[in-house]
Write a protein that holds these residues in place. Sequence first.
Motif, PDB file in Angstrom:
ATOM      1  N   ASP A 176      59.597  -6.535  70.138  1.00 52.74           N
ATOM      2  CA  ASP A 176      58.977  -7.851  70.204  1.00 52.74           C
ATOM      3  C   ASP A 176      57.669  -7.759  70.964  1.00 52.74           C
ATOM      4  O   ASP A 176      57.558  -6.987  71.910  1.00 52.74           O
ATOM      5  N   LEU A 177      56.719  -8.541  70.503  1.00 51.26           N
ATOM      6  CA  LEU A 177      55.429  -8.558  71.196  1.00 51.26           C
ATOM      7  C   LEU A 177      55.447  -9.481  72.409  1.00 51.26           C
ATOM      8  O   LEU A 177      54.477  -9.517  73.164  1.00 51.26           O
ATOM      9  N   ARG A 178      56.504 -10.200  72.571  1.00 49.76           N
ATOM     10  CA  ARG A 178      56.554 -11.187  73.640  1.00 49.76           C
ATOM     11  C   ARG A 178      56.398 -10.513  75.001  1.00 49.76           C
ATOM     12  O   ARG A 178      57.066  -9.530  75.306  1.00 49.76           O
ATOM     13  N   VAL A 179      55.484 -11.086  75.799  1.00 49.09           N
ATOM     14  CA  VAL A 179      55.262 -10.587  77.154  1.00 49.09           C
ATOM     15  C   VAL A 179      55.745 -11.664  78.115  1.00 49.09           C
ATOM     16  O   VAL A 179      55.283 -12.811  78.027  1.00 49.09           O
ATOM     17  N   ALA A 203      55.853 -14.118  80.908  1.00 46.35           N
ATOM     18  CA  ALA A 203      54.778 -14.661  81.742  1.00 46.35           C
ATOM     19  C   ALA A 203      55.153 -14.538  83.215  1.00 46.35           C
ATOM     20  O   ALA A 203      56.254 -14.934  83.608  1.00 46.35           O
ATOM     21  N   PRO A 204      54.266 -13.994  84.019  1.00 45.02           N
ATOM     22  CA  PRO A 204      54.566 -13.883  85.456  1.00 45.02           C
ATOM     23  C   PRO A 204      54.542 -15.248  86.122  1.00 45.02           C
ATOM     24  O   PRO A 204      53.848 -16.163  85.665  1.00 45.02           O
ATOM     25  N   ARG A 224      51.316 -17.884  81.558  1.00 48.83           N
ATOM     26  CA  ARG A 224      51.060 -17.682  80.122  1.00 48.83           C
ATOM     27  C   ARG A 224      49.574 -17.568  79.847  1.00 48.83           C
ATOM     28  O   ARG A 224      49.148 -16.799  78.992  1.00 48.83           O
ATOM     29  N   VAL A 274      48.374 -14.089  80.753  1.00 54.54           N
ATOM     30  CA  VAL A 274      48.849 -13.110  79.769  1.00 54.54           C
ATOM     31  C   VAL A 274      48.046 -13.215  78.490  1.00 54.54           C
ATOM     32  O   VAL A 274      47.631 -12.199  77.904  1.00 54.54           O
ATOM     33  N   ILE A 297      51.519  -6.203  78.874  1.00 55.94           N
ATOM     34  CA  ILE A 297      50.244  -6.771  78.418  1.00 55.94           C
ATOM     35  C   ILE A 297      49.367  -5.680  77.811  1.00 55.94           C
ATOM     36  O   ILE A 297      48.736  -5.869  76.760  1.00 55.94           O
ATOM     37  N   ALA A 300      50.719  -4.842  74.392  1.00 62.86           N
ATOM     38  CA  ALA A 300      50.396  -5.890  73.413  1.00 62.86           C
ATOM     39  C   ALA A 300      48.914  -5.866  73.068  1.00 62.86           C
ATOM     40  O   ALA A 300      48.522  -6.071  71.908  1.00 62.86           O
ATOM     41  N   GLU A 338      53.098 -14.945  69.372  1.00 64.36           N
ATOM     42  CA  GLU A 338      54.072 -13.880  69.596  1.00 64.36           C
ATOM     43  C   GLU A 338      54.074 -13.379  71.033  1.00 64.36           C
ATOM     44  O   GLU A 338      55.130 -13.105  71.593  1.00 64.36           O
ATOM     45  N   VAL A 339      52.906 -13.251  71.619  1.00 59.59           N
ATOM     46  CA  VAL A 339      52.842 -12.686  72.971  1.00 59.59           C
ATOM     47  C   VAL A 339      53.134 -13.757  74.019  1.00 59.59           C
ATOM     48  O   VAL A 339      53.944 -13.558  74.931  1.00 59.59           O
ATOM     49  N   VAL A 340      52.504 -14.900  73.871  1.00 59.99           N
ATOM     50  CA  VAL A 340      52.664 -15.960  74.873  1.00 59.99           C
ATOM     51  C   VAL A 340      53.788 -16.909  74.500  1.00 59.99           C
ATOM     52  O   VAL A 340      54.465 -17.451  75.379  1.00 59.99           O
ATOM     53  N   GLY A 341      54.001 -17.116  73.224  1.00 59.04           N
ATOM     54  CA  GLY A 341      55.085 -17.985  72.797  1.00 59.04           C
ATOM     55  C   GLY A 341      54.680 -19.431  72.591  1.00 59.04           C
ATOM     56  O   GLY A 341      55.527 -20.321  72.664  1.00 59.04           O
ATOM     57  N   ARG A 375      58.637 -13.482  66.156  1.00 61.32           N
ATOM     58  CA  ARG A 375      59.646 -14.204  66.904  1.00 61.32           C
ATOM     59  C   ARG A 375      60.315 -15.213  66.000  1.00 61.32           C
ATOM     60  O   ARG A 375      59.711 -15.785  65.107  1.00 61.32           O
TER      61      ARG A 375
END
Lengths: 210, 184
Positions: free
Chosen positions: A5-8, A10-11, B30, B33, B118, B121, B140-143, B183
């Motif tokens: 998954d590309l999902r990172v 979030a901090p 987010r 990122v 990060i 990605a 996809e990365v942040v949602g 996702r």
Amino acid sequence: MDRRDLRVPAPDLEPEDWFVEQLALLARESGATGTSDLPRSGWRVAVVTALAAAVLTATAWLAGALPGGSPLGDPDPGPSPSPSAPGTPGTTPSPSPTTGGATRPGGPAGPGSGSSPAPPSQSQDDGAGSPQSSGPTSSGGSPGTSVPGSSVPTPSDLPTPSDITPGAGSRTPGGKTTGKPSIGASASASVSASVRGSLRASVGDAGPLG
Amino acid sequence: MTTPTDDLVRRARTGDAEAWRALYRAHAGRLVVWLGTRPTGDAAVSADDVAAEAWLVAARRIAEFDGDDEEFAGWLFGIARRVGLNLHRRSARRGTTPTEAPPETSHHEGPEESRVAIDWARQVLQRLPPRERDVVACTEVVGLDVATTAQALGISAVAVRVARHRGLRRLRDQSDLAGVRPRP
């Protein structure tokens, strides 16, 4: 590199206090300036109002200039008296001139039933020259002449006015109603046969079209 | 969490510091990122710098914003995108030359795992055209959802769906990224 998954994730970032205070201060200032939108909108309204006023003024000026030139000029020449005279003796000299040249010829048509076709031809003559509107109006006088000539009522009416244009000047002095018939007859008599023939031909063409 | 998000935006508009703190906690991670996946064009400008500038611009213009918290996310991301573009143009005027290994990649003070994620990605998204890269980074990365992504990028929802579909298909077509999937 076997990520599915590309999902990172979030901090979780915690803002500094001074940064939060700065944001709040800017937001308050933004709200304060936000109320100042009224003067801006008022300025825009003023500009729009000025533009609208300018447009209305220009439109009014044009409306006064364009129509004022042609219609008002026509009545002055005095064509009106002559037209109204034949149809409805001395009723309304001035009103007939403006529209009389074009449409009111029908007014004169009232006297003679056969003169109904004449109006269209008269309108054509009017279109040729505005000053000569007296010609068309004089056509009103011609009807009077045409009445005697029952054979070809409308054609004769049309030629006489246009030819009589010079005679129109004599008509106006002649009075609006009474002098017309006699003047029209004399004018028609003075018209040359050749001119009358040509006019009749033209009227004959116009007649069918009408 | 008990405070409605719409109330957060309304309070933030009045200059409530706690509301701004809550909004920051909800969106700052987010945002960083997402900005980390986008090239700034200037090695001296990091994603944190762009994010901080975006927050300041948002605070200045909060009076002009009329929406709820979900729309606030898209609005904030859109501001950050424009701030990044302005920084990019400014650096182009200065003639700054980005390095091969921008120092911005080692700035983040968050968890190391997040930093690695990060970077990974970002490497993946570099293979995509700009539009598809931006959309895939948002979705996809942040949602972010489609509507928020569209608002953030200043494009229509249809364009977001198309770019997302094409971007993910392009990634699948690449052998070393065969395992990447969208996702749900």
